[in-house]
Design a protein around this motif. Sequence first.
Motif, PDB file in Angstrom:
ATOM      1  N   HIS A  12      26.417  76.665  35.662  1.00  0.00           N
ATOM      2  CA  HIS A  12      26.717  77.497  36.843  1.00  0.00           C
ATOM      3  C   HIS A  12      25.647  77.306  37.914  1.00  0.00           C
ATOM      4  O   HIS A  12      25.964  77.221  39.101  1.00  0.00           O
ATOM      5  CB  HIS A  12      26.823  78.977  36.466  1.00  0.00           C
ATOM      6  N   SER A  13      24.400  77.212  37.495  1.00  0.00           N
ATOM      7  CA  SER A  13      23.311  76.994  38.449  1.00  0.00           C
ATOM      8  C   SER A  13      23.411  75.627  39.100  1.00  0.00           C
ATOM      9  O   SER A  13      23.176  75.477  40.301  1.00  0.00           O
ATOM     10  CB  SER A  13      21.951  77.133  37.759  1.00  0.00           C
ATOM     11  N   VAL A  14      23.765  74.615  38.304  1.00  0.00           N
ATOM     12  CA  VAL A  14      23.906  73.267  38.854  1.00  0.00           C
ATOM     13  C   VAL A  14      25.080  73.230  39.827  1.00  0.00           C
ATOM     14  O   VAL A  14      24.977  72.666  40.921  1.00  0.00           O
ATOM     15  CB  VAL A  14      24.066  72.218  37.735  1.00  0.00           C
ATOM     16  N   ARG A  15      26.187  73.861  39.463  1.00  0.00           N
ATOM     17  CA  ARG A  15      27.347  73.913  40.369  1.00  0.00           C
ATOM     18  C   ARG A  15      26.981  74.619  41.681  1.00  0.00           C
ATOM     19  O   ARG A  15      27.387  74.188  42.760  1.00  0.00           O
ATOM     20  CB  ARG A  15      28.519  74.625  39.705  1.00  0.00           C
ATOM     21  N   ALA A  16      26.215  75.693  41.592  1.00  0.00           N
ATOM     22  CA  ALA A  16      25.785  76.407  42.799  1.00  0.00           C
ATOM     23  C   ALA A  16      24.883  75.524  43.656  1.00  0.00           C
ATOM     24  O   ALA A  16      24.984  75.537  44.891  1.00  0.00           O
ATOM     25  CB  ALA A  16      25.059  77.692  42.414  1.00  0.00           C
ATOM     26  N   THR A  17      24.040  74.746  43.023  1.00  0.00           N
ATOM     27  CA  THR A  17      23.163  73.821  43.740  1.00  0.00           C
ATOM     28  C   THR A  17      23.999  72.779  44.475  1.00  0.00           C
ATOM     29  O   THR A  17      23.721  72.454  45.634  1.00  0.00           O
ATOM     30  CB  THR A  17      22.187  73.143  42.754  1.00  0.00           C
ATOM     31  N   ILE A  18      25.029  72.285  43.808  1.00  0.00           N
ATOM     32  CA  ILE A  18      25.919  71.299  44.427  1.00  0.00           C
ATOM     33  C   ILE A  18      26.695  71.932  45.588  1.00  0.00           C
ATOM     34  O   ILE A  18      26.797  71.355  46.664  1.00  0.00           O
ATOM     35  CB  ILE A  18      26.857  70.684  43.369  1.00  0.00           C
ATOM     36  N   ARG A  19      27.205  73.142  45.377  1.00  0.00           N
ATOM     37  CA  ARG A  19      27.897  73.848  46.465  1.00  0.00           C
ATOM     38  C   ARG A  19      26.953  74.095  47.642  1.00  0.00           C
ATOM     39  O   ARG A  19      27.379  74.149  48.795  1.00  0.00           O
ATOM     40  CB  ARG A  19      28.476  75.176  45.978  1.00  0.00           C
ATOM     41  N   GLY A  20      25.687  74.249  47.329  1.00  0.00           N
ATOM     42  CA  GLY A  20      24.688  74.477  48.374  1.00  0.00           C
ATOM     43  C   GLY A  20      24.311  73.231  49.154  1.00  0.00           C
ATOM     44  O   GLY A  20      23.519  73.302  50.092  1.00  0.00           O
ATOM     45  N   GLY A  21      24.865  72.081  48.748  1.00  0.00           N
ATOM     46  CA  GLY A  21      24.646  70.873  49.536  1.00  0.00           C
ATOM     47  C   GLY A  21      24.073  69.680  48.802  1.00  0.00           C
ATOM     48  O   GLY A  21      24.016  68.588  49.366  1.00  0.00           O
TER      49      GLY A  21
END
Length: 67
Positions: A12-21
Motif C-alpha cells: 500500500h505504501s509503495v502504491r501510494a508512492t507511485i500514485r504520488g509520482g
Amino acid sequence: MILCLCQGISDHSVRATIRGGACTLDEVVAACRAGADCGACQEAVLDLLAEASRRRGAMSAPVEVGV
C-alpha cells in the motif's frame, strides 16, 4: 502485505508512492526506501510500476465512438 521486509514497507505504501509520482525503481527507492537494501522486493516494485503504467495508458487511450 509487507512488500519490503528489510524496510518494513507495505505494498500500500509503495502504491501510494507511485500514485504520488514515482515512475521508476530509483524514484520509489528514493521516496520510500522499498528495494534499497537486499533487493529481493525490487521485482515486486517493478511489477507495481508496470501495473500503474498500464492503468495510466488505459486511462489516456482514446475512446472510439460508434460511427
